[in-house]
Motif scaffolding. Structure first.
Motif, PDB file in Angstrom:
ATOM      1  N   ALA A 107       1.085  -1.264   0.471  1.00 54.23           N
ATOM      2  CA  ALA A 107      -0.329   0.389   0.137  1.00 54.23           C
ATOM      3  C   ALA A 107       0.532   1.589  -0.211  1.00 54.23           C
ATOM      4  CB  ALA A 107      -0.628   0.351   1.295  1.00 54.23           C
ATOM      5  N   GLU A 108       1.538   1.507   1.095  1.00 58.04           N
ATOM      6  CA  GLU A 108       2.850   2.240   0.546  1.00 58.04           C
ATOM      7  C   GLU A 108       3.514   2.619  -0.546  1.00 58.04           C
ATOM      8  OE1 GLU A 108       3.092   4.490   3.192  1.00 58.04           O
ATOM      9  OE2 GLU A 108       1.189   3.602   3.873  1.00 58.04           O
ATOM     10  N   ARG A 109       4.019   1.466  -0.984  1.00 55.41           N
ATOM     11  CA  ARG A 109       4.892   1.621  -2.210  1.00 55.41           C
ATOM     12  C   ARG A 109       3.793   2.076  -3.844  1.00 55.41           C
ATOM     13  NH1 ARG A 109       6.834  -3.596  -0.999  1.00 55.41           N
ATOM     14  NH2 ARG A 109       5.391  -4.331  -2.099  1.00 55.41           N
ATOM     15  N   LEU A 110       1.965   2.258  -3.831  1.00 52.98           N
ATOM     16  CA  LEU A 110       1.322   2.325  -4.246  1.00 52.98           C
ATOM     17  C   LEU A 110       1.352   3.768  -4.266  1.00 52.98           C
ATOM     18  CD1 LEU A 110      -0.443   1.523  -6.332  1.00 52.98           C
ATOM     19  CD2 LEU A 110      -2.169   0.663  -5.423  1.00 52.98           C
ATOM     20  N   ARG A 111       1.481   4.098  -2.876  1.00 52.57           N
ATOM     21  CA  ARG A 111       0.630   5.424  -2.422  1.00 52.57           C
ATOM     22  C   ARG A 111       2.220   6.564  -3.151  1.00 52.57           C
ATOM     23  NH1 ARG A 111      -0.920   2.862   2.211  1.00 52.57           N
ATOM     24  NH2 ARG A 111      -3.908   3.406   1.781  1.00 52.57           N
ATOM     25  N   GLN A 112       3.300   5.562  -3.133  1.00 58.70           N
ATOM     26  CA  GLN A 112       4.275   6.354  -3.486  1.00 58.70           C
ATOM     27  C   GLN A 112       3.922   6.484  -4.692  1.00 58.70           C
ATOM     28  OE1 GLN A 112       6.406   8.438  -1.994  1.00 58.70           O
ATOM     29  NE2 GLN A 112       7.888   8.955  -3.116  1.00 58.70           N
ATOM     30  N   GLU A 113       3.781   6.069  -5.804  1.00 56.83           N
ATOM     31  CA  GLU A 113       3.981   6.053  -7.147  1.00 56.83           C
ATOM     32  C   GLU A 113       2.884   6.640  -7.515  1.00 56.83           C
ATOM     33  OE1 GLU A 113       3.509   3.146 -10.729  1.00 56.83           O
ATOM     34  OE2 GLU A 113       2.798   2.233  -8.282  1.00 56.83           O
ATOM     35  N   ILE A 114       1.534   7.505  -6.704  1.00 59.69           N
ATOM     36  CA  ILE A 114       0.634   8.049  -6.964  1.00 59.69           C
ATOM     37  C   ILE A 114       1.136   9.314  -6.867  1.00 59.69           C
ATOM     38  CG2 ILE A 114      -1.735   8.702  -6.617  1.00 59.69           C
ATOM     39  CD1 ILE A 114      -2.410   5.772  -5.700  1.00 59.69           C
ATOM     40  N   ALA A 115       1.699   9.516  -6.150  1.00 58.64           N
ATOM     41  CA  ALA A 115       2.445  10.769  -5.791  1.00 58.64           C
ATOM     42  C   ALA A 115       3.432  10.796  -6.532  1.00 58.64           C
ATOM     43  CB  ALA A 115       3.250  10.653  -4.384  1.00 58.64           C
ATOM     44  N   VAL A 116       3.720  10.348  -7.424  1.00 60.18           N
ATOM     45  CA  VAL A 116       5.568  10.580  -8.134  1.00 60.18           C
ATOM     46  C   VAL A 116       4.295  10.880  -9.294  1.00 60.18           C
ATOM     47  CG1 VAL A 116       6.989   9.539  -9.717  1.00 60.18           C
ATOM     48  CG2 VAL A 116       6.298   9.096  -6.898  1.00 60.18           C
ATOM     49  N   TYR A 117       3.425  10.385  -9.834  1.00 62.16           N
ATOM     50  CA  TYR A 117       2.826  10.565 -11.138  1.00 62.16           C
ATOM     51  C   TYR A 117       2.024  11.899 -11.083  1.00 62.16           C
ATOM     52  CZ  TYR A 117       3.434   6.389 -13.854  1.00 62.16           C
ATOM     53  OH  TYR A 117       3.838   5.224 -14.268  1.00 62.16           O
ATOM     54  N   ARG A 118       1.735  12.080  -9.889  1.00 65.39           N
ATOM     55  CA  ARG A 118       0.863  14.004  -9.142  1.00 65.39           C
ATOM     56  C   ARG A 118       1.746  14.526  -9.931  1.00 65.39           C
ATOM     57  NH1 ARG A 118      -3.956  11.788  -5.225  1.00 65.39           N
ATOM     58  NH2 ARG A 118      -5.521  11.566  -6.198  1.00 65.39           N
ATOM     59  N   GLY A 119       2.897  14.391  -9.398  1.00 69.28           N
ATOM     60  CA  GLY A 119       4.027  15.113  -9.450  1.00 69.28           C
ATOM     61  C   GLY A 119       4.314  15.334 -10.746  1.00 69.28           C
ATOM     62  N   GLY A 258       6.192   2.273 -13.571  1.00 69.67           N
ATOM     63  CA  GLY A 258       7.293   1.656 -12.093  1.00 69.67           C
ATOM     64  C   GLY A 258       7.736   2.465 -10.868  1.00 69.67           C
ATOM     65  N   TRP A 259       7.184   3.558 -10.865  1.00 68.00           N
ATOM     66  CA  TRP A 259       7.659   4.269 -10.114  1.00 68.00           C
ATOM     67  C   TRP A 259       7.673   4.832  -8.632  1.00 68.00           C
ATOM     68  CZ3 TRP A 259      10.858   7.778 -12.942  1.00 68.00           C
ATOM     69  CH2 TRP A 259      10.963   7.808 -13.662  1.00 68.00           C
ATOM     70  N   GLU A 260       7.123   3.297  -7.994  1.00 68.55           N
ATOM     71  CA  GLU A 260       7.165   3.455  -6.453  1.00 68.55           C
ATOM     72  C   GLU A 260       8.153   3.918  -5.581  1.00 68.55           C
ATOM     73  OE1 GLU A 260       7.237  -0.934  -7.337  1.00 68.55           O
ATOM     74  OE2 GLU A 260       6.285   0.685  -8.461  1.00 68.55           O
ATOM     75  N   ALA A 261       9.417   3.634  -6.308  1.00 64.95           N
ATOM     76  CA  ALA A 261      10.847   3.545  -5.908  1.00 64.95           C
ATOM     77  C   ALA A 261      11.479   4.898  -5.694  1.00 64.95           C
ATOM     78  CB  ALA A 261      11.519   2.776  -5.350  1.00 64.95           C
ATOM     79  N   ALA A 262      10.852   6.054  -6.219  1.00 63.31           N
ATOM     80  CA  ALA A 262      11.810   7.311  -7.180  1.00 63.31           C
ATOM     81  C   ALA A 262      11.745   8.087  -5.851  1.00 63.31           C
ATOM     82  CB  ALA A 262      10.186   7.275  -8.302  1.00 63.31           C
ATOM     83  N   GLY A 263      12.670   8.926  -6.108  1.00 62.54           N
ATOM     84  CA  GLY A 263      12.977  10.096  -5.109  1.00 62.54           C
ATOM     85  C   GLY A 263      14.358  10.112  -5.067  1.00 62.54           C
ATOM     86  N   TRP A 264      14.929  10.881  -4.229  1.00 66.49           N
ATOM     87  CA  TRP A 264      16.595  11.245  -3.991  1.00 66.49           C
ATOM     88  C   TRP A 264      17.103  10.192  -3.569  1.00 66.49           C
ATOM     89  CZ3 TRP A 264      16.719  15.942  -6.662  1.00 66.49           C
ATOM     90  CH2 TRP A 264      15.471  16.831  -7.243  1.00 66.49           C
ATOM     91  N   TYR A 265      18.152  10.156  -4.477  1.00 65.66           N
ATOM     92  CA  TYR A 265      19.105   8.668  -3.583  1.00 65.66           C
ATOM     93  C   TYR A 265      20.604   9.825  -4.163  1.00 65.66           C
ATOM     94  CZ  TYR A 265      15.226   5.382  -4.274  1.00 65.66           C
ATOM     95  OH  TYR A 265      14.263   4.539  -4.066  1.00 65.66           O
ATOM     96  N   LEU A 266      21.642   8.837  -3.207  1.00 69.00           N
ATOM     97  CA  LEU A 266      23.014   9.221  -4.116  1.00 69.00           C
ATOM     98  C   LEU A 266      23.276   8.871  -5.037  1.00 69.00           C
ATOM     99  CD1 LEU A 266      25.210   7.225  -1.309  1.00 69.00           C
ATOM    100  CD2 LEU A 266      25.207   9.728  -1.564  1.00 69.00           C
TER     101      LEU A 266
END
Length: 374
Positions: A107-119, A258-266
């Motif tokens: 659930a957390e991964r899908l909500r993260q993916e939804i947030a990325v698509y909205r961004g 498949g953007w559920e893990a997208a974010g700011w990494y090294l």
């Protein structure tokens, strides 16, 4: 969002009035069902019989709440926690993903993916992505455009490495994405590297020397970037998932899904993941390493930290798969092949685990050499 077999792609496109000439670029290799999933029905129809049918009806009701015109054609995935459906809306083919359980990691991964698509609606990335059709983060339902084509690899760790051409396309897409500088507020996900080190150390996957060496490299990266806090590190926007199974090679060019893990990494995280997943492709690994180190020692150190952590994660996942194979082989993929096929899958995982440990030893030596040159 997910490539589908050519008969389904043809049917979906024909309903929209378009044509597909032999479904160009569609991956014809069979996909392995998820570990907890059930076999999908053959052909392009939905089977609403039994418990699986109840899950499909539940998913369809949730999708129709946010996208009433969605007409389901086929179930692409059913892992008892979520359902992914291929279908059409009023004017285009689309893919809908619906959670069946409102809590948990999925659930957390899908909500993260939804947030990325909205961004992405506000800030378009430098790579092609499926267009957002509808989404409900509270209920865990996401509908995006369907992308015809084939993925760079059908499995996370492919038995046969991707071709040089496909690998070059994937690397080009990752390079464009990593060069993108969106506002941080729209994509807040930023994994904690010190927390990952502590967790893997507590699990016995990293030694005291490993943790000390990686902390030394992280400290050097902070100093070079003029940062001071333990959580402050140079960051780069990354896809965060498997580049091979989440890059669709469509006729119009590569599309990232498949953007559920997208974010700011090294910097270099996506390239480190690609390096691990291409396996025995020595030439491909050499090119990936060269691309990751174009920024000099800082790029090298960030790449090595990412490599060590990605390999540690993959070893943990692979060990869990091997343990499941030993404990209850009858419930493991590949589906439809019985206990014999499941045992073969377990043997594949053991061979993969051996290769991952060899890779980890190689990277560990490179990390210690990098620390020694400081």
């Amino acid at each position: 969002m997910y490539p589908a077999p050519s008969p389904v792609a043809t049917r979906a496109r024909s309903r929209m009035g378009g044509q597909v000439s032999g479904a160009p670029g569609v991956d014809q290799r069979p996909r392995r069902a998820r570990r907890t999933g059930l076999p999908l029905p053959p052909g392009g129809r939905l089977d609403f019989a039994g418990a699986r049918g109840a899950r499909l009806r539940q998913a369809l009701l949730a999708v129709h709440e946010i996208c009433p015109e969605f007409n389901a054609v086929r179930a692409l995935r059913d892992d008892r926690h979520s359902v992914t459906l291929l279908g059409t809306t009023s004017r285009r083919a689309a893919v809908a993903t619906c959670l069946l359980e409102p809590s948990g990691p999925r659930a957390e991964r899908l909500r993260q993916e939804i947030a990325v698509y909205r961004g992405f609606v506000r800030h378009r990335p430098l790579v092609r992505v499926p267009a957002l059709v509808a989404a409900d983060a509270h209920q865990g339902t996401l509908v995006v455009d369907f992308v015809p084509g084939r993925t760079a690899a059908s499995h996370r760790h492919p038995a046969v490495p991707p071709s040089a051409v496909d690998l070059r396309v994937v690397m080009g897409a990752l390079r464009r994405l990593n060069a993108w500088r969106p506002p941080v507020g729209f994509f807040p996900h930023a994994p904690s590297y010190p927390a990952q080190l502590s967790r893997y150390h507590a699990l016995g996957l990293l030694t005291d020397r490993d943790v000390s060496d990686l902390q030394t490299l992280l400290l050097g990266l902070r100093v070079r970037s003029g940062l001071h806090g333990p959580q402050e590190l140079p960051r780069q926007f990354c896809h965060g998932g498997s580049p091979l199974t989440n890059v669709v090679l469509s006729p119009a060019g590569p599309v990232m899904v498949g953007w559920e893990a997208a974010g700011w990494y090294l910097p270099g995280y996506d390239l480190a993941t690609l390096w691990v997943l291409v396996g025995s492709a020595s030439l491909g690994r050499r090119r990936i390493s060269q691309l990751a180190q174009v920024d000099g020692p800082a790029g090298r150190d960030a790449f090595l930290v990412n490599l060590m952590l990605v390999l540690t994660r993959e070893i943990r996942l692979c060990e869990a798969a091997v343990q499941r194979a030993m404990r209850s082989p009858s419930v493991l993929p590949p589906s439809g092949q019985g206990v014999t096929g499941a045992l073969a899958y377990g043997e594949e995982q053991r061979l993969l685990l051996r290769r991952l440990y060899d890779d980890c030893a190689l990277v560990r030596r490179a990390v210690r050499a990098a620390v020694g040159t400081r």
